[in-house]
Design a protein around this motif. Structure first.
Motif, PDB file in Angstrom:
ATOM      1  N   ARG A  15       0.853  -1.186   0.000  1.00  0.00           N
ATOM      2  CA  ARG A  15       0.000   0.000   0.000  1.00  0.00           C
ATOM      3  C   ARG A  15       0.889   1.235   0.000  1.00  0.00           C
ATOM      4  O   ARG A  15       2.065   1.164   0.369  1.00  0.00           O
ATOM      5  CB  ARG A  15      -1.002   0.023   1.172  1.00  0.00           C
ATOM      6  N   ILE A  16       0.270   2.346  -0.397  1.00  0.00           N
ATOM      7  CA  ILE A  16       0.979   3.632  -0.431  1.00  0.00           C
ATOM      8  C   ILE A  16       0.859   4.313   0.925  1.00  0.00           C
ATOM      9  O   ILE A  16      -0.231   4.346   1.503  1.00  0.00           O
ATOM     10  CB  ILE A  16       0.349   4.561  -1.501  1.00  0.00           C
ATOM     11  N   VAL A  17       1.959   4.842   1.448  1.00  0.00           N
ATOM     12  CA  VAL A  17       1.894   5.724   2.613  1.00  0.00           C
ATOM     13  C   VAL A  17       2.817   6.914   2.361  1.00  0.00           C
ATOM     14  O   VAL A  17       3.681   6.881   1.477  1.00  0.00           O
ATOM     15  CB  VAL A  17       2.276   5.048   3.952  1.00  0.00           C
ATOM     16  N   LEU A  18       2.615   7.938   3.175  1.00  0.00           N
ATOM     17  CA  LEU A  18       3.414   9.149   3.066  1.00  0.00           C
ATOM     18  C   LEU A  18       4.678   9.011   3.916  1.00  0.00           C
ATOM     19  O   LEU A  18       4.584   8.687   5.109  1.00  0.00           O
ATOM     20  CB  LEU A  18       2.571  10.317   3.575  1.00  0.00           C
ATOM     21  N   TYR A  30       3.619   7.395   9.342  1.00  0.00           N
ATOM     22  CA  TYR A  30       2.613   7.335  10.397  1.00  0.00           C
ATOM     23  C   TYR A  30       1.484   6.427   9.946  1.00  0.00           C
ATOM     24  O   TYR A  30       1.100   6.439   8.771  1.00  0.00           O
ATOM     25  CB  TYR A  30       2.006   8.717  10.670  1.00  0.00           C
ATOM     26  N   THR A  31       0.930   5.681  10.897  1.00  0.00           N
ATOM     27  CA  THR A  31      -0.249   4.891  10.593  1.00  0.00           C
ATOM     28  C   THR A  31      -0.987   4.593  11.882  1.00  0.00           C
ATOM     29  O   THR A  31      -0.482   4.806  12.981  1.00  0.00           O
ATOM     30  CB  THR A  31       0.109   3.592   9.837  1.00  0.00           C
ATOM     31  N   SER A  35      -4.281  -0.708  12.268  1.00  0.00           N
ATOM     32  CA  SER A  35      -4.396  -1.008  10.834  1.00  0.00           C
ATOM     33  C   SER A  35      -3.828  -2.393  10.530  1.00  0.00           C
ATOM     34  O   SER A  35      -3.059  -2.967  11.299  1.00  0.00           O
ATOM     35  CB  SER A  35      -3.643   0.043  10.016  1.00  0.00           C
ATOM     36  N   ARG A  36      -4.215  -2.874   9.362  1.00  0.00           N
ATOM     37  CA  ARG A  36      -3.706  -4.190   8.943  1.00  0.00           C
ATOM     38  C   ARG A  36      -2.189  -4.201   8.886  1.00  0.00           C
ATOM     39  O   ARG A  36      -1.540  -5.140   9.353  1.00  0.00           O
ATOM     40  CB  ARG A  36      -4.305  -4.540   7.574  1.00  0.00           C
ATOM     41  N   LYS A  37      -1.587  -3.143   8.322  1.00  0.00           N
ATOM     42  CA  LYS A  37      -0.116  -3.120   8.213  1.00  0.00           C
ATOM     43  C   LYS A  37       0.537  -3.138   9.590  1.00  0.00           C
ATOM     44  O   LYS A  37       1.555  -3.786   9.789  1.00  0.00           O
ATOM     45  CB  LYS A  37       0.352  -1.928   7.357  1.00  0.00           C
TER      46      LYS A  37
HETATM   47  C1  LIG Z   1      -1.353   9.087  -1.548  1.00  0.00           C
HETATM   48  C2  LIG Z   1      -1.708   8.204  -0.359  1.00  0.00           C
HETATM   49  C3  LIG Z   1      -1.051   8.416   0.842  1.00  0.00           C
HETATM   50  C4  LIG Z   1      -1.363   7.623   1.969  1.00  0.00           C
HETATM   51  N1  LIG Z   1      -0.679   7.835   3.133  1.00  0.00           N
HETATM   52  C5  LIG Z   1      -0.915   7.038   4.190  1.00  0.00           C
HETATM   53  C6  LIG Z   1      -0.132   7.192   5.386  1.00  0.00           C
HETATM   54  O1  LIG Z   1       0.755   8.040   5.509  1.00  0.00           O
HETATM   55  N2  LIG Z   1      -0.409   6.336   6.412  1.00  0.00           N
HETATM   56  C7  LIG Z   1      -1.372   5.365   6.319  1.00  0.00           C
HETATM   57  O2  LIG Z   1      -1.573   4.641   7.297  1.00  0.00           O
HETATM   58  N3  LIG Z   1      -2.128   5.202   5.207  1.00  0.00           N
HETATM   59  C8  LIG Z   1      -1.916   6.013   4.129  1.00  0.00           C
HETATM   60  N4  LIG Z   1      -2.653   5.838   2.990  1.00  0.00           N
HETATM   61  C9  LIG Z   1      -3.678   4.794   2.953  1.00  0.00           C
HETATM   62  C10 LIG Z   1      -2.997   3.424   2.741  1.00  0.00           C
HETATM   63  O3  LIG Z   1      -2.593   3.313   1.364  1.00  0.00           O
HETATM   64  C11 LIG Z   1      -3.901   2.240   3.086  1.00  0.00           C
HETATM   65  O4  LIG Z   1      -5.045   2.233   2.265  1.00  0.00           O
HETATM   66  C12 LIG Z   1      -4.349   2.251   4.528  1.00  0.00           C
HETATM   67  O5  LIG Z   1      -3.292   2.686   5.388  1.00  0.00           O
HETATM   68  C13 LIG Z   1      -4.821   0.857   4.968  1.00  0.00           C
HETATM   69  O6  LIG Z   1      -3.781  -0.064   4.730  1.00  0.00           O
HETATM   70  P1  LIG Z   1      -3.698  -1.471   5.505  1.00  0.00           P
HETATM   71  O7  LIG Z   1      -5.104  -2.015   5.554  1.00  0.00           O
HETATM   72  O8  LIG Z   1      -2.805  -2.316   4.674  1.00  0.00           O
HETATM   73  O9  LIG Z   1      -3.138  -1.210   6.867  1.00  0.00           O
HETATM   74  C14 LIG Z   1      -2.345   6.594   1.863  1.00  0.00           C
HETATM   75  C15 LIG Z   1      -2.964   6.386   0.634  1.00  0.00           C
HETATM   76  C16 LIG Z   1      -2.652   7.170  -0.463  1.00  0.00           C
HETATM   77  C17 LIG Z   1      -3.327   6.912  -1.790  1.00  0.00           C
END
Ligand SMILES: Cc1cc2nc3c(=O)[nH]c(=O)nc-3n(C[C@H](O)[C@H](O)[C@H](O)COP(=O)(O)O)c2cc1C
Length: 66
Positions: A15-18, A30-31, A35-37
């Motif tokens: 998945r994408i994170v910042l 940060y998350t 969350s799943r991750k």
């Molecule tokens: C551009 C963008 C930036 C994102 N940044 C974050 C982030 O910084 N942290 C985060 O937890 N999820 C972020 N997300 C959402 C994750 O991609 C993801 O959908 C969410 O964290 C759930 O993931 P998981 O179920 O695998 O834990 C972002 C998504 C996008 C499209």
């Protein structure tokens, strides 16, 4: 950046994170701890991060542990 983790069955997830910042100790995002991750990383701390760098036709990959 793309964050890859694996679940308890060794199934990879991405998945994408910042990226919030980085220093000489590592890279920080940060998350939600629920969350799943976060759950996957609590069980298996191995992680891979990928930054696509299309303009330069490069990608930068980090492998490590949280
Ligand atoms: C551009 C963008 C930036 C994102 N940044 C974050 C982030 O910084 N942290 C985060 O937890 N999820 C972020 N997300 C959402 C994750 O991609 C993801 O959908 C969410 O964290 C759930 O993931 P998981 O179920 O695998 O834990 C972002 C998504 C996008 C499209």
């Amino acid at each position: 950046m793309c964050v890859a983790t694996v679940d308890k069955n060794r199934q990879p997830y991405q998945r994408i994170v910042l990226l919030k910042y980085f220093d000489d100790k590592g890279l920080v995002f940060y998350t939600n701890l629920g969350s799943r991750k976060a759950q996957q990383l609590a069980k298996n701390p191995h992680i891979s991060l990928l930054f696509p760098w299309h303009m330069l036709k490069y990608q930068v990959i980090f492998l490590g542990r949280v």
